[in-house]
Write a protein that holds these residues in place. Sequence first.
Motif, short mmCIF file in Angstrom:
data_model
loop_
_atom_site.label_atom_id
_atom_site.label_comp_id
_atom_site.label_asym_id
_atom_site.label_seq_id
_atom_site.Cartn_x
_atom_site.Cartn_y
_atom_site.Cartn_z
N ASN A 22 -23.11 -104.63 -4.24
CA ASN A 22 -24.35 -105.41 -4.21
C ASN A 22 -24.59 -106.00 -5.59
N LYS A 24 -27.85 -107.97 -7.70
CA LYS A 24 -29.26 -108.41 -7.65
C LYS A 24 -29.77 -108.73 -9.04
N ASP A 57 -39.02 -103.29 -3.69
CA ASP A 57 -38.35 -102.95 -2.44
C ASP A 57 -37.03 -102.21 -2.71
N ASP A 58 -36.67 -102.03 -3.98
CA ASP A 58 -35.44 -101.33 -4.34
C ASP A 58 -35.69 -100.40 -5.53
N TYR A 83 -24.31 -103.08 -8.12
CA TYR A 83 -24.18 -101.73 -7.57
C TYR A 83 -22.69 -101.47 -7.36
#
Length: 114
Positions: A22, A24, A57-58, A83
């Motif tokens: 991931n 972000k 949200d994370d 990640y």
Amino acid sequence: MKVGDLVCLYRRKQQGVGIILNKKSLQESELKLIKEAQRADWKQKEVLKQHALRITDDAELVHAAFLYNLWQRNAKLKKDFVYIKWFQRPSEYEQTKTTTDSDWFPLDWAKRIY
């Protein structure tokens, strides 16, 4: 770098081998709280972190962002994170291996393995 790339932490004694699962960037509200925490005392840093954890949200990403951005004074603000799932875990300071098989790391700490 993109999801699916094989990477290592090139500044470590044992660089490790992992895959990016991931990628972000922090939201503006999270960055604002981190910038504020950089100037705050230690008690206020924890209050700001808890506030950031409530609005995100994370939570794992925000926890890592606070850890890596408040580690050192006047360090460049880390906004982009990846990640990584480790196949071979990298070393961590005086330990020979990291303690987790996967975690968030600043994007600029990872290097793509060709």
